[in-house]
Design a protein around this motif. Structure first.
Motif, PDB file in Angstrom:
ATOM      1  N   LYS A  28      -5.106   2.768  -3.064  1.00 51.30           N
ATOM      2  CA  LYS A  28      -5.106   2.427  -1.637  1.00 51.30           C
ATOM      3  C   LYS A  28      -3.876   3.072  -1.018  1.00 51.30           C
ATOM      4  CE  LYS A  28      -7.426  -1.987  -2.128  1.00 51.30           C
ATOM      5  NZ  LYS A  28      -7.246  -2.161  -3.583  1.00 51.30           N
ATOM      6  N   TYR A  29      -4.096   3.792   0.045  1.00 49.54           N
ATOM      7  CA  TYR A  29      -2.963   4.492   0.643  1.00 49.54           C
ATOM      8  C   TYR A  29      -3.130   4.541   2.152  1.00 49.54           C
ATOM      9  CZ  TYR A  29      -6.408   8.224   0.816  1.00 49.54           C
ATOM     10  OH  TYR A  29      -7.546   8.950   1.064  1.00 49.54           O
TER      11      TYR A  29
ATOM     12  N   MET B 267       0.840  -1.201   0.000  1.00 48.30           N
ATOM     13  CA  MET B 267       0.000   0.000   0.000  1.00 48.30           C
ATOM     14  C   MET B 267       0.883   1.261   0.000  1.00 48.30           C
ATOM     15  SD  MET B 267      -2.918   1.159   2.740  1.00 48.30           S
ATOM     16  CE  MET B 267      -3.863  -0.338   2.673  1.00 48.30           C
ATOM     17  N   ALA B 268       0.469   2.254  -0.787  1.00 49.90           N
ATOM     18  CA  ALA B 268       1.257   3.486  -0.867  1.00 49.90           C
ATOM     19  C   ALA B 268       1.120   4.290   0.432  1.00 49.90           C
ATOM     20  CB  ALA B 268       0.757   4.321  -2.031  1.00 49.90           C
TER      21      ALA B 268
ATOM     22  N   PRO C 229       1.999   8.905  -7.467  1.00 48.87           N
ATOM     23  CA  PRO C 229       1.160  10.014  -7.955  1.00 48.87           C
ATOM     24  C   PRO C 229      -0.337   9.733  -7.867  1.00 48.87           C
ATOM     25  CG  PRO C 229       2.161   8.830  -9.823  1.00 48.87           C
ATOM     26  CD  PRO C 229       2.767   8.259  -8.563  1.00 48.87           C
ATOM     27  N   VAL C 230      -0.719   8.465  -7.915  1.00 47.11           N
ATOM     28  CA  VAL C 230      -2.144   8.119  -7.837  1.00 47.11           C
ATOM     29  C   VAL C 230      -2.616   8.238  -6.384  1.00 47.11           C
ATOM     30  CG1 VAL C 230      -3.884   6.349  -8.319  1.00 47.11           C
ATOM     31  CG2 VAL C 230      -1.888   6.573  -9.819  1.00 47.11           C
ATOM     32  N   ALA C 231      -1.816   7.699  -5.485  1.00 51.83           N
ATOM     33  CA  ALA C 231      -2.174   7.745  -4.062  1.00 51.83           C
ATOM     34  C   ALA C 231      -2.290   9.184  -3.561  1.00 51.83           C
ATOM     35  CB  ALA C 231      -1.135   6.977  -3.247  1.00 51.83           C
ATOM     36  N   ILE C 232      -1.370  10.033  -3.968  1.00 53.70           N
ATOM     37  CA  ILE C 232      -1.407  11.418  -3.455  1.00 53.70           C
ATOM     38  C   ILE C 232      -2.632  12.159  -4.016  1.00 53.70           C
ATOM     39  CG2 ILE C 232       0.117  12.486  -5.210  1.00 53.70           C
ATOM     40  CD1 ILE C 232       1.402  14.099  -2.916  1.00 53.70           C
ATOM     41  N   ASP C 233      -2.973  11.905  -5.281  1.00 55.00           N
ATOM     42  CA  ASP C 233      -4.164  12.547  -5.848  1.00 55.00           C
ATOM     43  C   ASP C 233      -5.435  11.987  -5.211  1.00 55.00           C
ATOM     44  OD1 ASP C 233      -2.689  14.204  -7.425  1.00 55.00           O
ATOM     45  OD2 ASP C 233      -3.338  13.384  -9.351  1.00 55.00           O
ATOM     46  N   LYS C 234      -5.447  10.684  -4.974  1.00 55.25           N
ATOM     47  CA  LYS C 234      -6.635  10.074  -4.350  1.00 55.25           C
ATOM     48  C   LYS C 234      -6.813  10.634  -2.933  1.00 55.25           C
ATOM     49  CE  LYS C 234     -10.075   6.996  -4.279  1.00 55.25           C
ATOM     50  NZ  LYS C 234     -10.573   6.902  -2.970  1.00 55.25           N
TER      51      LYS C 234
END
Ligand code: SF4
Ligand code: SF4
Length: 352
Positions: free
Chosen positions: A340-341, A1-2, A304-309
Motif C-alpha cells: 500500500k503506497y 502507508m509507504a 522497496p516493496v512500495a516502489i516496485d508495486k
C-alpha cells in the motif's frame, strides 16, 4: 502507508532533465521524510552486461552524484559479480565492463571480493533460508542508495528494487542458492536450430542439432537463453516436470525476497527506480532488446516493496502486466515493506 514520489518522463525527456529530476526527487524525499544522511553513501548499481544496450547509463546517475557532492557526502559505486560466465563474473573483468560502459565518476567497490569469496552470513530464519550470503563490503554501510532499472525478468517476472537488493547484493554462493532448482529445457519440436540461444550461454551448456538439449550439469540457471529464443522453444522446467517448474518459479520469487530482506536489514536505504528502457529481459542479457512499453518515470521511496508495486501498477496502466506479483505478496508477508503506497506525483516543472 509507504510514500512513493514519482516524476513522469517519456522517451523525449532529455538527460539534463533526468539528472535534474533525480537530484530533486532525492532532495524532496530527504526533506519530507526527514532522512538523516550518512557521511558515506554508496550507490548500488548494475553496470550492464557487455552487449546489453538498455541498462541504465551512468549519465542518469549524475543528478544523484551531484546531490551527494553538494552535501560533501562521499560515495562509490558498489556491485557484486555474477554467477555465470561472461564479462562480469570476476572483479577485474567486471571493472573493465563498468569502465567500458562509462562508470568512471566514482570509485568502484566489488562487495563480494574478486569472485564471490567475501561474504557474510546474515541470519534471517525464514521459510527458504536460515541465513543469506551477502557481499561482505555491504556490511560497512548503514545507508545505500539502491538504484534499480525497472524491467522484465525471465524468472522473477519483473526486476526492480527487490531484485537489486537480492541478486544484486548476494555473493556467488547466495546467487546459486536462489537459482537452485530452476533449469531450462529445449522443446525440440519448436526448435528451429537458429542457434540464437548459443550466443547467450556463457557456460556452453546448450547443444543445438537434430536433438537439441541443455546439459544440466553445466547450466547455472541464469535464464539468459529462455528469453532469447524467438520461437519460445526454451522453457523453464526441472527434472521433475512442469508442476515442479511452477512450484520452483514461485519458490524463486520467494527466495529473492528473502535475500532482499537480508540485504536491507538494519539499513536506512533510499530506493530509486528508473522506469525507462523497459525490456522483457534483464540487463544481464548480452543482447539488444526492444522496450515492451514506453518509458514512464523516475520513482523514489524508502520502501522497496512500495516502489516496485508502484512501478508494477504504472506498467499495468501502460498496458503491460508483468508476471511476478507473488514476490510482492511474499515480500509484504515477511515484513520487507508495504504494497500500500501513496503515490505523490511531482511534475518536472514543479520540482523545486
Ligand atoms: S534460440 Fe530457440 S529455436 Fe533457436 S536454436 Fe535456440 S532453442 Fe532452438
Ligand atoms: S540458463 Fe540457459 S544461458 Fe543460462 S547457463 Fe543455463 S543453458 Fe546457459
Amino acid at each position: 502507508m509507504a510514500v512513493v514520489y514519482y516524476t513522469p518522463i517519456d522517451s523525449k525527456t532529455s538527460i539534463n532533465d533526468i539528472q535534474k529530476i533525480s537530484y530533486q526527487l532525492l532532495n524532496k524525499i530527504i526533506e519530507k521524510e526527514e532522512i538523516e544522511l550518512e557521511t558515506y553513501i554508496p550507490l548500488k548499481v548494475h553496470f550492464g552486461e557487455k552487449g546489453n544496450y538498455t541498462y541504465i547509463k551512468p549519465e542518469y546517475y549524475m543528478g544523484i552524484i551531484n546531490f551527494l557532492k553538494d552535501r560533501n557526502i562521499k560515495s562509490s559505486y558498489i556491485e557484486t559479480s555474477v554467477l555465470y560466465g561472461g564479462n562480469r563474473n570476476k572483479s577485474d573483468l567486471h571493472l573493465q565492463t563498468a569502465l567500458d560502459h562509462g562508470f568512471n565518476q566514482l570509485p568502484i567497490i566489488f562487495a563480494d571480493g574478486e569472485q564471490g569469496e567475501k561474504y557474510a552470513e546474515i541470519e534471517i530464519n525464514k521459510k527458504h533460508f536460515k541465513s543469506c550470503k551477502i557481499g561482505y563490503e555491504f556490511l560497512k554501510y548503514n545507508q545505500l542508495i539502491v538504484i534499480s532499472h525497472f524491467k522484465g525478468h525471465t524468472f522473477a517476472g519483473f526486476g526492480g528494487a527487490i531484485k537489486q537488493l537480492s541478486m544484486g547484493h548476494a555473493s556467488k554462493g547466495g546467487k546459486l542458492a536462489m537459482h537452485m532448482g530452476i533449469k531450462p529445457k529445449i522443446i525440440n519440436r519448436k526448435c528451429k536450430q537458429c542457434k540464437k540461444c548459443l550466443l547467450q550461454c556463457n557456460e556452453n551448456a546448450i547443444t543445438i542439432g537434430k536433438k537439441s538439449f541443455i546439459d544440466l550439469n553445466k547450466c547455472v540457471g541464469c535464464g539468459a537463453c529462455v528469453s532469447s529464443c524467438p520461437h519460445k522453444a526454451i522453457t523453464i522446467t526441472t527434472v521433475k516436470g512442469v508442476l515442479n517448474a511452477i512450484f520452483q518459479g514461485k519458490n524463486f520469487g520467494e527466495k529473492i525476497v528473502e535475500y532482499a530482506f537480508a540485504a536491507q536489514l538494519h539499513k536506512r536505504n533510499i530506493y530509486i527506480n528508473y522506469a525507462v528502457n523497459i525490456t522483457k529481459g534483464c540487463d544481464c542479457e548480452p543482447r539488444k532488446m526492444k522496450p515492451v512499453i514506453s518509458d514512464f518515470g523516475i520513482l523514489i521511496s524508502t520502501d522497496p516493496v512500495a516502489i516496485d508495486k508502484a512501478c508494477y501498477d504504472l506498467s499495468k496502466e501502460k498496458g503491460k502486466t508483468f508476471k511476478g506479483l507473488h514476490q510482492l505478496d511474499y515480500a509484504e508477508k515477511i515484513g520487507l515493506g508495504s504494497q500500500k503506497y501513496n503515490l505523490i506525483e511531482i511534475l518536472n516543472n514543479n520540482v523545486d
